[in-house]
Design an enzyme around this catalytic site. Structure first.
Site, short mmCIF file in Angstrom:
data_model
loop_
_atom_site.label_atom_id
_atom_site.label_comp_id
_atom_site.label_asym_id
_atom_site.label_seq_id
_atom_site.Cartn_x
_atom_site.Cartn_y
_atom_site.Cartn_z
N TYR A 1 100.66 0.15 14.31
CA TYR A 1 101.84 -0.31 15.05
C TYR A 1 101.69 -1.81 15.29
CZ TYR A 1 102.31 4.72 16.04
OH TYR A 1 102.40 6.09 15.94
N LEU B 1 112.35 13.92 20.23
CA LEU B 1 113.79 13.81 20.48
C LEU B 1 114.55 13.45 19.19
CD1 LEU B 1 113.68 12.05 23.96
CD2 LEU B 1 114.23 14.45 23.46
N GLY B 2 113.95 13.75 18.05
CA GLY B 2 114.63 13.51 16.78
C GLY B 2 115.04 12.07 16.59
#
Length: 332
Positions: A59, A208-209
């Protein structure tokens, strides 16, 4: 906040905080993040009883670990810090491939400890399986880090059942991190049963997609220009509208319970198994507070059945990723 146990004794908050959106994600893929607000979000999470924080070398690379390190300085006690290794980078920090060689994972461990400003990584994940390195060799080197006191618990990410079993034969695996949500349920077929059989906790990312299940976006036009989700197959024209079915059901349940659709989606995950600990990503206090309130939401048998019917396994329209490279790195 409630608490759960991953593997053999790693106690964490029932919901963790995915730090990926906060810093170092290419192209502001989840919208622009502001460091001061990201750090305030981490501090607020700690105040709410969240103990589980997830980051990774990739990241940024590196920037996300550095930000989390700054945020937890002076507040480290009682926290469970998870980070990941497993990629190779060019001099310009672009990703050139996977690398789970013992030499690389030892290097990453030492550098992650430095960036995070901590003495021990609580949960060290292999971020993606490296087909060129036997999993026994990788986990054996990870186990050496446990014996050296640099790492407490070991984890895998997006590994297939046989890989999980081979890894666990070398050293106990505390957690498997893979995508799991109402719109991505493939792990239920064989990966979750393997984890249950071996006593391995499960940490769903993108619970949460990628924001879809929050109900925040009524149409594709609600996504900001440049948002990477405009290239996500499940957000594509046609697929977007079909996938709104589960959001409509979640919204209905949420309205009756006086909660948010995001809380309903997270509560559904929490109800699947006591060893499941989702890590919704947040970069703002408002979304953090909404997500963490899901730990107190109790769904009825009827609610769970309605959600299952609206989002059956394999029923989501569109591929999980929009590029073959990403798809090729899962379930190995």
């Amino acid at each position: 906040m409630k608490y759960r146990t991953l593997g053999d004794g790693l106690v964490v908050s029932a919901l963790g905080l995915g730090c990926m959106p906060m810093a170092g994600v290419g192209g502001d893929m989840y919208g622009v993040a502001h460091e001061a607000e990201s750090i305030a979000t981490i501090h607020r999470a700690i105040d709410l009883g969240v103990t589980f924080f997830d980051t990774a070398e990739i990241y940024g690379p590196y920037l996300n670990e550095e930000l989390l390190g700054r945020a937890i300085r002076g507040r480290r006690d009682g926290l469970v810090i998870a980070t990941k290794f497993g990629f190779r980078f060019a001099p310009d920090t672009s990703v050139t491939g996977v690398d789970s060689s013992p030499a690389n994972l030892r290097r990453v461990c030492d550098e992650s400890l430095r960036r995070l400003g901590i003495d021990t990584i609580d949960l060290f994940y292999q971020h993606r399986v490296d087909p060129a390195v036997p999993i026994e060799e990788t986990v054996g080197a990870m186990a050496d880090l446990v014996r050296a006191g640099k790492v407490r618990y070991l984890g895998l990410s997006e590994a297939a059942p046989e890989t999980i079993r081979r890894a666990a034969a070398v050293h106990p695996i505390a957690a498997l991190q893979s995508e799991y949500s109402l719109w991505e349920r493939d792990v239920e077929a064989d990966i979750l049963p393997t984890c249950r059989a071996l006593g391995i906790g499960f940490v769903p990312y993108s619970p949460l997609g990628r924001g879809f299940l929050t109900g925040r976006f009524a149409t594709r036009a609600d996504l900001p220009p440049g948002d990477y989700r405009l290239t996500d197959p499940r957000y594509a024209e046609g697929n977007f509208e079909r996938n709104m079915r589960v959001v409509a059901v979640a919204r209905g349940i949420a309205a009756r319970l006086g909660v948010s659709a995001a809380q309903v989606a997270l509560a559904w995950l929490l109800a699947q198994d006591d060893a499941i600990v989702p890590i919704p990503g947040s970069k703002r206090r408002a979304t953090l507070e909404d997500s963490m309130a899901a730990a107190a939401v109790a769904l009825s048998v009827e609610d769970l059945a309605a959600l299952d019917a609206a989002a059956p396994r394999g029923g989501t329209a569109g591929l999980r990723y929009g590029n073959e490279r990403a798809l090729a790195m899962v379930r190995l």
